[in-house]
Design an enzyme around this catalytic site. Sequence first.
Site, PDB file in Angstrom:
ATOM      1  N   ARG A 174       1.229  -1.274   0.202  1.00  0.00           N
ATOM      2  CA  ARG A 174      -0.230  -0.442   0.038  1.00  0.00           C
ATOM      3  C   ARG A 174       0.939   1.027   0.052  1.00  0.00           C
ATOM      4  O   ARG A 174       0.539   2.214   0.649  1.00  0.00           O
ATOM      5  CB  ARG A 174      -1.029   0.121   1.306  1.00  0.00           C
TER       6      ARG A 174
ATOM      7  N   LYS B 171       8.406  23.229 -12.920  1.00  0.00           N
ATOM      8  CA  LYS B 171       7.049  22.073 -12.517  1.00  0.00           C
ATOM      9  C   LYS B 171       7.015  22.093 -11.646  1.00  0.00           C
ATOM     10  O   LYS B 171       5.816  22.034 -11.211  1.00  0.00           O
ATOM     11  CB  LYS B 171       7.951  21.109 -13.396  1.00  0.00           C
TER      12      LYS B 171
ATOM     13  N   ASN C  41       0.262  20.834 -20.530  1.00  0.00           N
ATOM     14  CA  ASN C  41       0.447  20.231 -22.082  1.00  0.00           C
ATOM     15  C   ASN C  41       0.773  20.837 -23.097  1.00  0.00           C
ATOM     16  O   ASN C  41       0.041  20.736 -24.385  1.00  0.00           O
ATOM     17  CB  ASN C  41      -0.914  19.662 -21.815  1.00  0.00           C
TER      18      ASN C  41
ATOM     19  N   HIS D  88       0.545  14.875 -29.557  1.00  0.00           N
ATOM     20  CA  HIS D  88       0.681  13.279 -29.126  1.00  0.00           C
ATOM     21  C   HIS D  88      -0.494  12.608 -30.352  1.00  0.00           C
ATOM     22  O   HIS D  88      -0.001  11.432 -30.476  1.00  0.00           O
ATOM     23  CB  HIS D  88      -1.185  13.388 -27.821  1.00  0.00           C
TER      24      HIS D  88
ATOM     25  N   HIS E  64       8.719  11.086 -28.468  1.00  0.00           N
ATOM     26  CA  HIS E  64       7.809  11.862 -27.428  1.00  0.00           C
ATOM     27  C   HIS E  64       8.041  13.424 -27.553  1.00  0.00           C
ATOM     28  O   HIS E  64       7.212  14.431 -27.868  1.00  0.00           O
ATOM     29  CB  HIS E  64       7.467  11.389 -26.732  1.00  0.00           C
TER      30      HIS E  64
HETATM   31  N1  NAD Z   1       5.164  10.712 -15.029  1.00  0.00           N
HETATM   32  C1  NAD Z   1       5.319  12.356 -15.737  1.00  0.00           C
HETATM   33  O1  NAD Z   1       4.945  12.925 -15.118  1.00  0.00           O
HETATM   34  C2  NAD Z   1       5.827  11.283 -17.033  1.00  0.00           C
HETATM   35  C3  NAD Z   1       6.056  12.939 -18.081  1.00  0.00           C
HETATM   36  C4  NAD Z   1       6.037  13.436 -19.101  1.00  0.00           C
HETATM   37  C5  NAD Z   1       6.918  11.926 -19.966  1.00  0.00           C
HETATM   38  N2  NAD Z   1       6.340  10.654 -18.919  1.00  0.00           N
HETATM   39  C6  NAD Z   1       6.810   9.089 -19.500  1.00  0.00           C
HETATM   40  O2  NAD Z   1       8.076   9.226 -19.954  1.00  0.00           O
HETATM   41  C7  NAD Z   1       8.555   8.384 -20.878  1.00  0.00           C
HETATM   42  C8  NAD Z   1       9.694   8.906 -21.602  1.00  0.00           C
HETATM   43  O3  NAD Z   1      10.631   9.172 -20.706  1.00  0.00           O
HETATM   44  P1  NAD Z   1      11.881   9.086 -21.189  1.00  0.00           P
HETATM   45  O4  NAD Z   1      12.469   9.681 -22.652  1.00  0.00           O
HETATM   46  O5  NAD Z   1      12.959   9.334 -20.681  1.00  0.00           O
HETATM   47  O6  NAD Z   1      12.369   7.411 -22.587  1.00  0.00           O
HETATM   48  P2  NAD Z   1      12.870   5.898 -21.920  1.00  0.00           P
HETATM   49  O7  NAD Z   1      13.130   5.944 -20.026  1.00  0.00           O
HETATM   50  O8  NAD Z   1      12.567   5.310 -22.352  1.00  0.00           O
HETATM   51  O9  NAD Z   1      14.332   6.547 -22.460  1.00  0.00           O
HETATM   52  C9  NAD Z   1      15.063   6.719 -23.652  1.00  0.00           C
HETATM   53  C10 NAD Z   1      15.712   6.379 -24.022  1.00  0.00           C
HETATM   54  O10 NAD Z   1      17.236   6.289 -23.705  1.00  0.00           O
HETATM   55  C11 NAD Z   1      17.830   5.152 -22.462  1.00  0.00           C
HETATM   56  N3  NAD Z   1      18.095   5.976 -21.263  1.00  0.00           N
HETATM   57  C12 NAD Z   1      18.409   6.536 -20.740  1.00  0.00           C
HETATM   58  N4  NAD Z   1      18.439   6.931 -20.026  1.00  0.00           N
HETATM   59  C13 NAD Z   1      20.143   7.351 -20.379  1.00  0.00           C
HETATM   60  C14 NAD Z   1      21.438   7.284 -20.084  1.00  0.00           C
HETATM   61  N5  NAD Z   1      21.831   8.106 -19.221  1.00  0.00           N
HETATM   62  N6  NAD Z   1      22.217   6.722 -20.745  1.00  0.00           N
HETATM   63  C15 NAD Z   1      21.946   5.774 -22.472  1.00  0.00           C
HETATM   64  N7  NAD Z   1      20.808   5.097 -22.116  1.00  0.00           N
HETATM   65  C16 NAD Z   1      19.776   5.823 -21.686  1.00  0.00           C
HETATM   66  C17 NAD Z   1      16.051   4.061 -22.213  1.00  0.00           C
HETATM   67  O11 NAD Z   1      17.029   2.777 -22.057  1.00  0.00           O
HETATM   68  C18 NAD Z   1      15.349   4.751 -23.601  1.00  0.00           C
HETATM   69  O12 NAD Z   1      15.961   3.262 -24.377  1.00  0.00           O
HETATM   70  C19 NAD Z   1       6.948   7.967 -21.490  1.00  0.00           C
HETATM   71  O13 NAD Z   1       6.824   6.623 -20.445  1.00  0.00           O
HETATM   72  C20 NAD Z   1       6.334   8.754 -20.776  1.00  0.00           C
HETATM   73  O14 NAD Z   1       4.627   8.114 -20.677  1.00  0.00           O
HETATM   74  C21 NAD Z   1       6.038  10.577 -16.988  1.00  0.00           C
HETATM   75 ZN    ZN Z   2       6.034  16.174 -22.719  1.00  0.00          ZN
END
Ligand code: NAD
Ligand code: ZN
Length: 370
Positions: A123, A228, A246, A253, A268
């Site tokens: 939880r 943020k 957004n 999107h 993204h």
């Molecule tokens: N929770 C929230 O408020 C929020 C906000 C925005 C996005 N998101 C989510 O975040 C995700 C996208 O995040 P992202 O862009 O970090 O994607 P991700 O976690 O897939 O990372 C992108 C790529 O970079 C690699 N990577 C990450 N750090 C690295 C490093 N230091 N060295 C080498 N490779 C590395 C990862 O393995 C992956 O292949 C989406 O699922 C999205 O929905 C969440």
């Molecule tokens: Zn975003």
Amino acid sequence: MSIETVAVRLGDRTYDILIGAGLVARAGEEIAGRLPGVRVAIVTDTNVAAPHLARLVASLDGNGVASTVITLPPGEKTKSFDALQQVVDGILAARLERGDAVIALGGGVIGDLAGFASGIVRRGMRFVQMPTSLLAQVDSSVGGKTGINSAHGKNLVGVFHQPQLVLADTEVLNTLPEREFRAGYAEVAKYGLIDRPDFFAWLEGNWQEIFAGGAARTRAIAESCRAKADVVARDEYETGDRALLNLGHTFGHALEAATGYDSGRLVHGEGVAIGMALAHRFSSRLNLCSMDDALRVEAHLNAVGLPWRMSDIPGGLPDAERLLAYIAQDKKVTRGALTFILTHGVGKAFIARDVPSSEVLAFLKENLPG
Ligand SMILES: NC(=O)c1ccc[n+]([C@@H]2O[C@H](COP(=O)([O-])OP(=O)(O)OC[C@H]3O[C@@H](n4cnc5c(N)ncnc54)[C@H](O)[C@@H]3O)[C@@H](O)[C@H]2O)c1
Ligand SMILES: [Zn+2]
């Protein structure tokens, strides 16, 4: 090397974000000092584990923090029920208790997944974010949204669960692929465009230093986290103002959906970059913002090497009607009106709840290539 601290002010759940070089190696000290006696499960992906996991485990060991590691494949597909089960089972198999912590060492995918697991096991366990992508450092690790995807869509299953601590090591970004870094930069620029015009002007003059690393990078990440954190402190559960985050995302999107979430064509942050340029151009078409401001935004995105128009996306796009359908799917349509983040100019974004879909359609027709 100096470390910047940004507080996310949420009453008795207030927590710090530490930003700076070398924080992976200092994690053991920071965690043992703040959460005495804690044991941890580290959740990570193979891309991040290879260059950074050993340093983290050594730092935890050196400070008497016992750890277990759960390593998953990289990529958006990891935000799944299967992976969630793997993480939950891993935490339980290590016999961690409610007062113990889950550490997310990775990008937004790992942060969202591990955060969700920490929010539901026993939880709600303690949670530490160690974001390793620029996007995760400036966006997903701040604010407590966690979750996974469902066959019905992205991020549909999850909880709000705030971490106790965020450690953003600016040096781990040196192993991030350049394209991912650039995509994350779109979210940095977003904060300037929402309500920090001075920050946007500073980015225009200093983006090269941010890409290179060092003090400018730390400053840009800290300012983004501050932006943020401010919004989250005002509206933790997104009933109002948080929607400003957004900006660029409604168009973005839709473009991600229209390209089948094929990261080869569009990731993204790239969708957000094009979306922000479109939001300014659309605002200018509606006489809300000057064309000069729209051109200024496009010029900056272009300078850093981000795509900024729909024709920058490789491969064809669907027609305007189809794109509008993707937009309508993303945002609830109430009697032909859509909610958009529009702007009166750089740093003057606002929530517009009554944008006629006919205006959006006409705008898309004007701006689609061909
Ligand atoms: N929770 C929230 O408020 C929020 C906000 C925005 C996005 N998101 C989510 O975040 C995700 C996208 O995040 P992202 O862009 O970090 O994607 P991700 O976690 O897939 O990372 C992108 C790529 O970079 C690699 N990577 C990450 N750090 C690295 C490093 N230091 N060295 C080498 N490779 C590395 C990862 O393995 C992956 O292949 C989406 O699922 C999205 O929905 C969440
Ligand atoms: Zn975003």
